[in-house]
Design a protein around this motif. Structure first.
Motif, PDB file in Angstrom:
ATOM      1  N   MET A 166       0.823  -1.198   0.000  1.00  0.00           N
ATOM      2  CA  MET A 166       0.000   0.000   0.000  1.00  0.00           C
ATOM      3  C   MET A 166       0.859   1.250   0.000  1.00  0.00           C
ATOM      4  N   GLY A 167       0.255   2.356  -0.410  1.00  0.00           N
ATOM      5  CA  GLY A 167       0.992   3.611  -0.441  1.00  0.00           C
ATOM      6  C   GLY A 167       1.258   4.165   0.946  1.00  0.00           C
ATOM      7  N   ALA A 184      -6.487   1.498   2.233  1.00  0.00           N
ATOM      8  CA  ALA A 184      -6.949   2.347   1.139  1.00  0.00           C
ATOM      9  C   ALA A 184      -8.150   3.148   1.578  1.00  0.00           C
ATOM     10  N   GLY A 218      -0.308  -2.701  -9.399  1.00  0.00           N
ATOM     11  CA  GLY A 218      -0.985  -3.152  -8.186  1.00  0.00           C
ATOM     12  C   GLY A 218      -0.543  -4.511  -7.715  1.00  0.00           C
ATOM     13  N   ARG A 272      -5.208  -3.768  -3.950  1.00  0.00           N
ATOM     14  CA  ARG A 272      -4.175  -3.755  -4.988  1.00  0.00           C
ATOM     15  C   ARG A 272      -4.680  -3.112  -6.274  1.00  0.00           C
ATOM     16  N   GLN A 294      -4.492   0.553  -5.659  1.00  0.00           N
ATOM     17  CA  GLN A 294      -3.104   0.996  -5.706  1.00  0.00           C
ATOM     18  C   GLN A 294      -2.637   1.151  -7.150  1.00  0.00           C
TER      19      GLN A 294
END
Length: 349
Positions: free
Chosen positions: A2-3, A13, A168, A215, A218
């Motif tokens: 994840m970011g 998210a 992702g 994902r 992302q």
């Protein structure tokens, strides 16, 4: 994957989380902020790194950059407090050398980059980064240009599958892309919930695992904002603007970003492989960086307990040598591209 370190239980998210600067002490140490100088914070966000740099020495100056208008607006009070020591500039960190020169600096003593989406962006449902609370399928950091909805509604099945698989790292990328094509024939995608529900109907959530749509979201976010391409451009821009001895510090949160940073430093410090052992040895270019960290630096147990989003963070740093900047590394640039894009440019993955 994840970011900015948002994992299960940390709002991967979309769950709410307070923005806390990750690896703050380690970043300041790697930048060597106590020596005084001019620094670039290429990802201003909530200003955590910028404030720490300014507090690190009374003569420190910071050129802080962010592409998100909300971050620029939110930093106005900090810019007013530090007046001539802080220049807060809207822009992309891939252009950080141009931004610094526009502010009157031909070279700087340090650059820090914190890669990914911030918790503030995730917490705002109207920004469309999150699927926890329904909002428009947007994801644009600059709040302009093509949105995630545009990408989902207009891209081909093959393009969507590439985005989900390569950006992702979603194993069922083709199935998701195929289902999107079928659904959008009946109704275009407009909200985060529409897309998240579709993905959840195709991918089973493992007990204790991340949401099935994590994902896919992302991959879309990275594609919408060209995040990996911006990272590649920023690394080379830092090489151009840093003075000898200046530090480049990069904090990443997933393997796609870290691979780019790792290979950039390997190439620029002379640690990368230099060709086949069966061919004559070519003269290796002089290093443009010396390693400051040996391998990635991660968070302490105390920081992870205090701030779960720090768990996947990795810090890498290098110090600029006196060698002139080299040509951009095409092999690094290709790591940021989808395979079909690289093929069109005559490259190989």
């Amino acid at each position: 994957m994840m970011g900015r370190g948002d994992g299960p239980g940390a709002g991967a998210a979309g769950g709410p989380s307070r923005h806390v600067p990750v690896l703050l002490e380690e970043v300041c140490t790697a930048l060597d902020v106590k020596r005084g100088g001019t620094f670039i914070d290429g990802t201003f966000g909530a200003g955590g790194y910028t404030r720490a740099i300014l507090d690190g020495h009374p003569q420190n100056k910071v050129v802080a950059i962010d592409r998100d208008p909300d971050a620029i607006a939110g930093g106005a009070s900090l810019a007013a407090k530090f007046k001539k020591r802080l220049m807060l500039v809207p822009g992309r960190f891939g252009d950080l050398d141009d931004v610094a020169r526009e502010q009157g600096f031909e070279s700087v003593d340090g650059v820090v980059l914190d890669i990914g989406v911030s918790s503030m962006q995730l917490d705002q449902a109207e920004r469309g980064f999150s699927f926890r609370n329904e909002g428009p399928l947007d994801m644009r950091m600059e709040q302009s240009g093509p949105s995630a909805a545009d990408l989902v509604n207009e891209s081909s099945e093959a393009e969507l599958a590439d985005i989900f698989y390569h950006y992702g790292e979603e194993r069922r990328a083709r199935a998701v892309a195929r289902a999107i094509i079928e659904m959008r024939r009946r109704q275009p995608f407009e909200t985060t919930r529409q897309l998240a529900d579709l993905v959840a109907s195709l991918i089973r959530q493992e007990p204790g695992g991340i949401h099935p749509a994590t994902r896919v979201f992302q991959g879309l976010r990275i594609a919408v904002n060209d995040e990996l391409g911006e990272l590649v451009r920023a690394l080379h821009a830092a090489e151009r603007i840093l003075t000898p001895g200046g530090r480049l510090v990069v904090v990443t949160f997933h393997s796609l970003e870290d691979r780019i940073v790792k290979q950039f430093f390997a190439a620029r410090t002379g640690r990368a492989a230099t060709g086949s052992r069966h061919l004559p040895t070519a003269a290796a270019p002089e290093p443009t960086f010396d390693a400051v960290t040996r391998g990635p630096v991660g968070p302490s147990e105390q920081e992870m307990a205090r701030n779960p989003r720090a768990r996947s963070a990795k810090l890498r740093a290098g110090a600029r040598t006196s060698t002139p900047p080299q040509e951009p590394l095409s092999a690094i640039a290709m790591l940021a591209e989808l395979p079909h894009t690289a093929e069109k440019r005559g490259g190989r993955r």
